[in-house]
Design an enzyme around this catalytic site. Structure first.
Site, PDB file in Angstrom:
ATOM      1  N   ARG A 184      -4.769   8.866   0.845  1.00 18.74           N
ATOM      2  CA  ARG A 184      -4.516   7.418   0.738  1.00 18.74           C
ATOM      3  C   ARG A 184      -5.543   6.698  -0.123  1.00 18.74           C
ATOM      4  O   ARG A 184      -5.930   5.565   0.165  1.00 18.74           O
ATOM      5  CB  ARG A 184      -4.474   6.748   2.126  1.00 18.74           C
ATOM      6  CG  ARG A 184      -3.381   7.243   3.034  1.00 18.74           C
ATOM      7  CD  ARG A 184      -1.982   6.874   2.558  1.00 18.74           C
ATOM      8  NE  ARG A 184      -1.005   7.433   3.479  1.00 18.74           N
ATOM      9  CZ  ARG A 184      -0.463   8.646   3.321  1.00 18.74           C
ATOM     10  NH1 ARG A 184      -0.760   9.393   2.265  1.00 18.74           N
ATOM     11  NH2 ARG A 184       0.404   9.100   4.206  1.00 18.74           N
ATOM     12  N   SER A 235       1.241   1.355   8.561  1.00 18.99           N
ATOM     13  CA  SER A 235       0.074   1.962   9.213  1.00 18.99           C
ATOM     14  C   SER A 235      -1.175   1.161   8.865  1.00 18.99           C
ATOM     15  O   SER A 235      -1.520   1.023   7.697  1.00 18.99           O
ATOM     16  CB  SER A 235      -0.107   3.414   8.758  1.00 18.99           C
ATOM     17  OG  SER A 235       0.919   4.192   9.317  1.00 18.99           O
ATOM     18  N   GLU A 305      -6.554   1.305   6.459  1.00 19.64           N
ATOM     19  CA  GLU A 305      -5.750   1.752   5.315  1.00 19.64           C
ATOM     20  C   GLU A 305      -5.351   0.529   4.488  1.00 19.64           C
ATOM     21  O   GLU A 305      -5.321   0.568   3.261  1.00 19.64           O
ATOM     22  CB  GLU A 305      -4.495   2.499   5.795  1.00 19.64           C
ATOM     23  CG  GLU A 305      -3.627   2.955   4.629  1.00 19.64           C
ATOM     24  CD  GLU A 305      -2.412   3.771   5.043  1.00 19.64           C
ATOM     25  OE1 GLU A 305      -2.520   4.588   5.979  1.00 19.64           O
ATOM     26  OE2 GLU A 305      -1.352   3.573   4.423  1.00 19.64           O
TER      27      GLU A 305
HETATM   28  C1  LIG Z   1       7.099  -0.680   7.339  1.00 16.62           C
HETATM   29  C2  LIG Z   1       6.104  -0.014   6.435  1.00 16.62           C
HETATM   30  C3  LIG Z   1       6.143   1.359   6.260  1.00 16.62           C
HETATM   31  C4  LIG Z   1       5.215   1.996   5.444  1.00 16.62           C
HETATM   32  N1  LIG Z   1       5.288   3.349   5.293  1.00 16.62           N
HETATM   33  C5  LIG Z   1       4.378   3.973   4.508  1.00 16.62           C
HETATM   34  C6  LIG Z   1       4.415   5.391   4.356  1.00 16.62           C
HETATM   35  O1  LIG Z   1       5.261   6.088   4.876  1.00 16.62           O
HETATM   36  N2  LIG Z   1       3.463   5.960   3.575  1.00 16.62           N
HETATM   37  C7  LIG Z   1       2.491   5.227   2.950  1.00 16.62           C
HETATM   38  O2  LIG Z   1       1.660   5.809   2.257  1.00 16.62           O
HETATM   39  N3  LIG Z   1       2.449   3.896   3.081  1.00 16.62           N
HETATM   40  C8  LIG Z   1       3.358   3.246   3.824  1.00 16.62           C
HETATM   41  N4  LIG Z   1       3.306   1.885   3.955  1.00 16.62           N
HETATM   42  C9  LIG Z   1       2.255   1.136   3.268  1.00 16.62           C
HETATM   43  C10 LIG Z   1       2.676   0.642   1.862  1.00 16.62           C
HETATM   44  O3  LIG Z   1       4.069   0.535   1.760  1.00 16.62           O
HETATM   45  C11 LIG Z   1       2.181   1.561   0.761  1.00 16.62           C
HETATM   46  O4  LIG Z   1       0.775   1.624   0.793  1.00 16.62           O
HETATM   47  C12 LIG Z   1       2.619   1.068  -0.623  1.00 16.62           C
HETATM   48  O5  LIG Z   1       2.394   2.081  -1.574  1.00 16.62           O
HETATM   49  C13 LIG Z   1       1.912  -0.208  -1.070  1.00 16.62           C
HETATM   50  O6  LIG Z   1       2.555  -0.697  -2.225  1.00 16.62           O
HETATM   51  P1  LIG Z   1       2.651  -2.256  -2.500  1.00 16.62           P
HETATM   52  O7  LIG Z   1       3.315  -2.437  -3.817  1.00 16.62           O
HETATM   53  O8  LIG Z   1       3.267  -2.952  -1.360  1.00 16.62           O
HETATM   54  O9  LIG Z   1       1.105  -2.620  -2.609  1.00 16.62           O
HETATM   55  P2  LIG Z   1       0.476  -4.062  -2.332  1.00 16.62           P
HETATM   56  O10 LIG Z   1       0.381  -4.286  -0.874  1.00 16.62           O
HETATM   57  O11 LIG Z   1       1.161  -5.085  -3.154  1.00 16.62           O
HETATM   58  O12 LIG Z   1      -0.988  -3.819  -2.914  1.00 16.62           O
HETATM   59  C14 LIG Z   1      -1.869  -2.929  -2.234  1.00 16.62           C
HETATM   60  C15 LIG Z   1      -3.086  -2.692  -3.126  1.00 16.62           C
HETATM   61  O13 LIG Z   1      -2.658  -1.996  -4.308  1.00 16.62           O
HETATM   62  C16 LIG Z   1      -3.035  -2.711  -5.467  1.00 16.62           C
HETATM   63  N5  LIG Z   1      -1.984  -2.544  -6.450  1.00 16.62           N
HETATM   64  C17 LIG Z   1      -0.648  -2.685  -6.250  1.00 16.62           C
HETATM   65  N6  LIG Z   1       0.014  -2.472  -7.389  1.00 16.62           N
HETATM   66  C18 LIG Z   1      -0.928  -2.207  -8.336  1.00 16.62           C
HETATM   67  C19 LIG Z   1      -0.864  -1.949  -9.737  1.00 16.62           C
HETATM   68  N7  LIG Z   1       0.290  -1.936 -10.418  1.00 16.62           N
HETATM   69  N8  LIG Z   1      -2.021  -1.737 -10.399  1.00 16.62           N
HETATM   70  C20 LIG Z   1      -3.217  -1.773  -9.736  1.00 16.62           C
HETATM   71  N9  LIG Z   1      -3.335  -2.033  -8.435  1.00 16.62           N
HETATM   72  C21 LIG Z   1      -2.200  -2.242  -7.746  1.00 16.62           C
HETATM   73  C22 LIG Z   1      -3.130  -4.157  -5.000  1.00 16.62           C
HETATM   74  O14 LIG Z   1      -3.925  -4.942  -5.882  1.00 16.62           O
HETATM   75  C23 LIG Z   1      -3.730  -3.994  -3.635  1.00 16.62           C
HETATM   76  O15 LIG Z   1      -5.122  -3.810  -3.752  1.00 16.62           O
HETATM   77  C24 LIG Z   1       4.235   1.238   4.765  1.00 16.62           C
HETATM   78  C25 LIG Z   1       4.205  -0.153   4.917  1.00 16.62           C
HETATM   79  C26 LIG Z   1       5.137  -0.781   5.740  1.00 16.62           C
HETATM   80  C27 LIG Z   1       5.096  -2.277   5.863  1.00 16.62           C
END
Ligand SMILES: Cc1cc2nc3c(=O)[nH]c(=O)nc-3n(C[C@H](O)[C@H](O)[C@H](O)COP(=O)(O)OP(=O)(O)OC[C@H]3O[C@@H](n4cnc5c(N)ncnc54)[C@H](O)[C@@H]3O)c2cc1C
Length: 317
Positions: A184, A235, A305
């Site tokens: 992660r 998570s 996380e």
């Molecule tokens: C119901 C639910 C289920 C989930 N299941 C999983 C799972 O099974 N496995 C898992 O690993 N995670 C899971 N997650 C967590 C989350 O979905 C992941 O971590 C996902 O990859 C985050 O992507 P995001 O676009 O929402 O990031 P954001 O929340 O928008 O951003 C998170 C971080 O990433 C940075 N970031 C985002 N995009 C970029 C970019 N293009 N360039 C540079 N930095 C960037 C942001 O600046 C921030 O620091 C879950 C979340 C929820 C709510």
């Protein structure tokens, strides 16, 4: 890591209005842009609709020394009640392309594309490799940044290259090795490098649609039975080596425990649900309570996380 900044100055706001005109949104509530539906306002928000727009906007903001945070799906951040003083760069760069005639076959996506959507598009073509991501709610960029994973696989396993722009380095193409992935985490996340991921490519293998869809259906069912629906950040804590954060929280007797509107899910103890108009501070207090209780009972320090955005105070703990 808390990302805290001072309010944007009048001069900075004028600079932004001059540059972005009607595209610029001011005083935007971030609860609309996060899956937990909590968080105060950002001084400004700028959507970017393509990888080039993303790169140009990031370059402008760095040059102008205006602080910004990129948000994709907002599914891995907890924004404070005071919000974020700076610009939210909202990633709407969502083009995808799936190349079936290359070796290996490749799924290319701009970083604002929904990762689950990309996995489902690949599945329709009978292509295997990222089906585990079919229900991950975030963007491709968020997954590449944080090495998202599920069901024994992760982003690192399929990623072949990443296009990104670095504050100190301009536009570059990186291999998966250069991301220096860990559980992660990538080097960008660990070292808080100022960079924006613009697009990514994933290697896929030919399977058949029925097999890939079956795998997606099985993981969807598993999620339905083990994870709660509703507003949450997914998570909350990383799994400590050789254990599960959810198991430890449950063993500490905290399942169902809540502070304000934030409640530890009775279905999955690592999920904190926004059950009743939770504030970010409700979430934060609960997070600290969980960390303290688990540390006291089991001597394990649960590491977040999710990432904290804006100001949270530890004064009362
Ligand atoms: C119901 C639910 C289920 C989930 N299941 C999983 C799972 O099974 N496995 C898992 O690993 N995670 C899971 N997650 C967590 C989350 O979905 C992941 O971590 C996902 O990859 C985050 O992507 P995001 O676009 O929402 O990031 P954001 O929340 O928008 O951003 C998170 C971080 O990433 C940075 N970031 C985002 N995009 C970029 C970019 N293009 N360039 C540079 N930095 C960037 C942001 O600046 C921030 O620091 C879950 C979340 C929820 C709510």
């Amino acid at each position: 890591m808390q990302k805290v900044t001072a309010p944007l100055s009048n001069t900075q706001m004028v600079e932004l209005r001059d540059k972005f005109g009607s595209v610029l949104q001011e005083n935007v509530s971030l609860s609309f842009y996060t899956t937990a539906h909590v968080g105060g306002k950002a001084d400004a928000l700028i959507p970017a609709n393509s990888a080039d727009e993303l790169a140009n906007t990031a370059a402008f903001l760095w040059e102008a020394q205006i602080p910004f945070i990129l948000i994709g799906g907002g599914s891995n951040v907890l924004v404070s009640d005071e919000g974020y003083h700076g610009v939210i760069l909202l990633n709407h760069a969502r083009n995808i392309r799936i190349d079936t005639h290359t070796t290996p076959m490749v799924a290319f996506a701009e970083s604002g594309a929904n990762f689950g959507g990309l996995a489902r598009q690949a599945a329709l073509r009978g292509m295997s490799g990222i089906e585990w991501a079919a229900n991950v709610p975030g963007s491709v960029g968020g997954a590449v940044y944080g090495n998202a994973g599920a069901f024994g696989s992760n982003t690192q396993a399929s990623l072949t290259s990443v296009d990104l722009i670095l504050k100190d380095g301009g536009r570059q193409s990186w291999t998966a090795d250069q991301m220096k992935y860990q559980y992660r985490s990538s080097i960008l996340k660990r070292e808080q490098i100022s960079a924006v991921i613009l697009s990514a490519s994933f290697k896929l293998t030919q399977s058949d649609e029925e097999t890939v869809q079956k795998a997606i259906a099985a993981s969807t069912e598993k999620r339905k039975s083990t994870q709660p629906p509703g507003a949450s950040t997914g998570s909350t804590f990383k799994n400590p080596e050789g254990d599960h954060a959810g198991r430890l929280i449950e063993a500490a007797g905290l399942k169902g425990y809540g502070i304000g509107g934030a409640v530890i899910s009775p279905i999955h103890a690592n999920f904190i649900i926004n059950q009743n108009n939770a504030s970010a501070m409700d979430y934060y207090r609960l997070i600290r309570h969980i960390q303290k209780t688990v540390a006291d009972q089991f001597g394990v320090n649960l590491e977040l996380e999710i990432e904290l955005v804006g100001h949270f105070t530890d004064g009362e703990f």
